[in-house]
Design an enzyme around this catalytic site. Structure first.
Site, PDB file in Angstrom:
ATOM      1  N   SER A 133       0.886  -1.211  -0.006  1.00  0.00           N
ATOM      2  CA  SER A 133       0.011   0.125  -0.105  1.00  0.00           C
ATOM      3  C   SER A 133       0.803   1.229   0.149  1.00  0.00           C
ATOM      4  CB  SER A 133      -0.805   0.274   1.086  1.00  0.00           C
ATOM      5  OG  SER A 133      -1.416   1.417   1.429  1.00  0.00           O
ATOM      6  N   TYR A 145      -2.199  -1.052  10.506  1.00  0.00           N
ATOM      7  CA  TYR A 145      -2.180  -1.249   8.933  1.00  0.00           C
ATOM      8  C   TYR A 145      -0.781  -0.536   8.366  1.00  0.00           C
ATOM      9  CZ  TYR A 145      -4.065  -1.227   4.335  1.00  0.00           C
ATOM     10  OH  TYR A 145      -4.145  -1.311   3.000  1.00  0.00           O
TER      11      TYR A 145
HETATM   12  P1  NAD Z   1     -11.608  -6.030  -0.425  1.00  0.00           P
HETATM   13  O1  NAD Z   1     -12.096  -6.263   1.012  1.00  0.00           O
HETATM   14  O2  NAD Z   1     -12.485  -5.656  -1.478  1.00  0.00           O
HETATM   15  O3  NAD Z   1     -10.763  -7.467  -0.684  1.00  0.00           O
HETATM   16  C1  NAD Z   1     -10.185  -8.225   0.254  1.00  0.00           C
HETATM   17  C2  NAD Z   1     -10.531  -9.717   0.052  1.00  0.00           C
HETATM   18  O4  NAD Z   1      -9.654 -10.211   1.042  1.00  0.00           O
HETATM   19  C3  NAD Z   1     -11.850  -9.940   0.422  1.00  0.00           C
HETATM   20  O5  NAD Z   1     -12.478 -10.739  -0.282  1.00  0.00           O
HETATM   21  C4  NAD Z   1     -11.514 -10.657   1.904  1.00  0.00           C
HETATM   22  O6  NAD Z   1     -12.597 -11.710   2.245  1.00  0.00           O
HETATM   23  C5  NAD Z   1     -10.438 -11.310   1.713  1.00  0.00           C
HETATM   24  N1  NAD Z   1      -9.554 -11.832   2.788  1.00  0.00           N
HETATM   25  C6  NAD Z   1      -9.473 -11.151   4.159  1.00  0.00           C
HETATM   26  N2  NAD Z   1      -9.055 -11.898   5.108  1.00  0.00           N
HETATM   27  C7  NAD Z   1      -8.650 -13.102   4.432  1.00  0.00           C
HETATM   28  C8  NAD Z   1      -7.686 -14.107   5.085  1.00  0.00           C
HETATM   29  N3  NAD Z   1      -7.333 -14.282   6.317  1.00  0.00           N
HETATM   30  N4  NAD Z   1      -7.583 -14.971   4.231  1.00  0.00           N
HETATM   31  C9  NAD Z   1      -8.084 -14.944   2.776  1.00  0.00           C
HETATM   32  N5  NAD Z   1      -8.674 -13.946   2.364  1.00  0.00           N
HETATM   33  C10 NAD Z   1      -9.011 -13.246   3.199  1.00  0.00           C
HETATM   34  O7  NAD Z   1     -10.183  -5.007  -0.098  1.00  0.00           O
HETATM   35  P2  NAD Z   1      -9.256  -4.511  -1.610  1.00  0.00           P
HETATM   36  O8  NAD Z   1      -9.468  -2.935  -1.220  1.00  0.00           O
HETATM   37  O9  NAD Z   1      -9.554  -5.337  -2.776  1.00  0.00           O
HETATM   38  O10 NAD Z   1      -8.107  -5.069  -1.021  1.00  0.00           O
HETATM   39  C11 NAD Z   1      -7.225  -5.877  -1.463  1.00  0.00           C
HETATM   40  C12 NAD Z   1      -5.765  -5.677  -0.978  1.00  0.00           C
HETATM   41  O11 NAD Z   1      -5.340  -4.326  -1.258  1.00  0.00           O
HETATM   42  C13 NAD Z   1      -5.434  -5.493   0.627  1.00  0.00           C
HETATM   43  O12 NAD Z   1      -4.112  -5.986   1.204  1.00  0.00           O
HETATM   44  C14 NAD Z   1      -5.575  -4.190   0.975  1.00  0.00           C
HETATM   45  O13 NAD Z   1      -4.871  -3.759   2.202  1.00  0.00           O
HETATM   46  C15 NAD Z   1      -4.877  -3.517  -0.356  1.00  0.00           C
HETATM   47  N6  NAD Z   1      -5.024  -1.983  -0.555  1.00  0.00           N
HETATM   48  C16 NAD Z   1      -6.195  -1.526  -0.848  1.00  0.00           C
HETATM   49  C17 NAD Z   1      -6.329  -0.274  -1.097  1.00  0.00           C
HETATM   50  C18 NAD Z   1      -7.877   0.368  -1.355  1.00  0.00           C
HETATM   51  O14 NAD Z   1      -7.928   1.441  -1.472  1.00  0.00           O
HETATM   52  N7  NAD Z   1      -8.572  -0.441  -1.668  1.00  0.00           N
HETATM   53  C19 NAD Z   1      -5.151   0.412  -1.139  1.00  0.00           C
HETATM   54  C20 NAD Z   1      -4.022   0.077  -0.707  1.00  0.00           C
HETATM   55  C21 NAD Z   1      -3.756  -1.453  -0.433  1.00  0.00           C
END
Ligand code: NAD
Length: 241
Positions: A133, A145
């Site tokens: 991130s 985080y």
């Molecule tokens: P999201 O919540 O849409 O998707 C995350 C997925 O991970 C979900 O389907 C959830 O069920 C799954 N998950 C959670 N815990 C889990 C576990 N213990 N084992 C297996 N699966 C699990 O979120 P997203 O925004 O798509 O995030 C994906 C990644 O991107 C994350 O690592 C998040 O930290 C990172 N991220 C997101 C953003 C953003 O703005 N959306 C920004 C920077 C980083």
């Protein structure tokens, strides 16, 4: 591909399948994982769903074994499952949130890389991308985080260096705010947040999951053949300032 049932993981699973990959979609929310697989199959692609909690090393090991059993080899891995941890001021020092966030975001990536690399080492190498991130490269946010994502960047560098000479590349994507259910949940708490979050990015918008999927595809491709141990910002210019 972990966390493939939603957001960035789903978009990336679909993009890999469209590029011709056979995709093993992992999640713990089965409905989301199955939906991703259905979307891929309806478009003529190949995918399976595997339920594995990235906090559980045995489950991660089985996930890798199942993917290899189904598809023969693991060429690429996208270690993406993650949670936002607490965002409210009173959650800044919450120990339970800290533990859960590190367990999923950092320990999960460690387990995944460990078992993916064990396979890739003996089967011609591969490419791994971890989801960090912008919070893995800068301080704003909460220690749970921000700390967990700094850990992902640190492990990406260390493991990337350790296996660089053995045909395994390890990189990370560092997204800014991306329009996924994770960010929608944060925004839903306070719609006034939307403009503020957009304004954090010099491009004055939040990103689309597809823009992260494109970066992951690039990092896994031959076009990135001399890139390893690198955290790639995909953030509308946020980290530039
Ligand atoms: P999201 O919540 O849409 O998707 C995350 C997925 O991970 C979900 O389907 C959830 O069920 C799954 N998950 C959670 N815990 C889990 C576990 N213990 N084992 C297996 N699966 C699990 O979120 P997203 O925004 O798509 O995030 C994906 C990644 O991107 C994350 O690592 C998040 O930290 C990172 N991220 C997101 C953003 C953003 O703005 N959306 C920004 C920077 C980083």
């Amino acid at each position: 591909m972990t966390g493939g049932g939603s957001g960035i993981g789903r978009a990336t699973a679909i993009a890999f399948a469209a590029a011709g990959a056979k995709v093993a979609v992992d999640d713990i929310v089965d409905a989301g994982g199955h939906e991703t697989v259905r979307t891929i199959q309806n478009a003529g692609g190949e995918a399976i769903y595997i339920h594995a909690d990235v906090r559980d090393e045995e489950a991660v090991k089985r996930m890798v074994e199942t993917a290899v059993h189904e598809f023969g080899r693991l060429h690429f891995a996208f270690n993406n499952a993650g949670i936002s941890g607490g965002a409210r001021p009173e959650e800044f020092w919450d120990s339970a949130i800290f533990n859960e966030t590190f367990d999923i975001n950092a320990r999960g990536v460690f387990y995944c890389m460990k078992h993916e690399i064990a396979h890739m080492l003996h089967h011609g190498g591969g490419a791994i991308v971890n989801t960090a991130s912008v919070c893995g490269m800068a301080g704003p946010g909460h220690p749970s985080y921000v700390g967990s994502k700094h850990a992902v960047v640190g492990m990406t560098r260390t493991v990337g260096m350790a296996y660089a000479a053995q045909g395994i590349r390890v990189n990370a994507v560092c997204p800014g705010a991306i329009a996924t259910p994770m960010v929608q949940r944060v925004m839903a708490d306070n719609p006034a947040n939307i403009k503020a979050i957009e304004n954090l990015h010099p491009m004055k918008r939040i990103g689309e999951p597809q823009e992260i999927a494109d970066a992951v595809l690039f990092l896994c491709s031959h076009r990135a053949s001399f890139i390893t141990g690198h955290p790639l910002a995909v953030d509308g210019g946020k980290l530039a300032g």
